[in-house]
Design a protein around this motif. Sequence first.
Motif, PDB file in Angstrom:
ATOM      1  N   SER A   5       0.812  -1.216   0.000  1.00 30.70           N
ATOM      2  CA  SER A   5       0.000   0.000   0.000  1.00 30.70           C
ATOM      3  C   SER A   5       0.846   1.267   0.000  1.00 30.70           C
ATOM      4  N   ARG A  41      -8.417 -10.144  -3.871  1.00 30.28           N
ATOM      5  CA  ARG A  41      -8.850 -10.018  -2.478  1.00 30.28           C
ATOM      6  C   ARG A  41      -7.650  -9.751  -1.572  1.00 30.28           C
ATOM      7  N   GLY A  44      -6.222  -6.265  -2.493  1.00 29.23           N
ATOM      8  CA  GLY A  44      -7.190  -5.179  -2.479  1.00 29.23           C
ATOM      9  C   GLY A  44      -7.248  -4.450  -3.811  1.00 29.23           C
TER      10      GLY A  44
END
Length: 117
Positions: A5, A41, A44
Motif C-alpha cells: 500500500s 482479495r 485489495g
Amino acid sequence: MSVVSTDPRPKPVVLAHVVRGRIKNGKYPDGKLPTTRELAREFGYAGQTVRDGLGILVQEGLIFSAGNRGYFIADDSGEPPTRNTGVVEEIKEMRLQIQALTNRVKALEEGSHSAGS
C-alpha cells in the motif's frame, strides 16, 4: 500499513514484483498461482489490475496462462510445458498401424466376398 500500500509504483508492477518474489522463494511448489480473484482479495486490487500484473510476468516468461484453469509457473526455459513428443509420436505410429490393419481386414473381407460368389 503494508509495503504494497505504500509502494509508489503502479499497482500491476507492485503485484508482479511481489508474485515474482514468491515464485523465486518457492511459495507455489505445485506450480499453480492463486486465482485472480484470490489475488485481488489479498492485494485489495481490481481483477483487471491483477490480470495486468500477471500479464507482466507472462511477458517475462515467468508464468503462463492456461485459460480458465489459471496461471502456472513456466519451466526453466520460460515456455509453458509442451506435450511429450514421444507420446505424440507413439500415437501417430499407432494410428498408422490401425490404418494398416483396417486396410488388411478390408482386403480380406473383399476377398472372402468374391470367393463366395
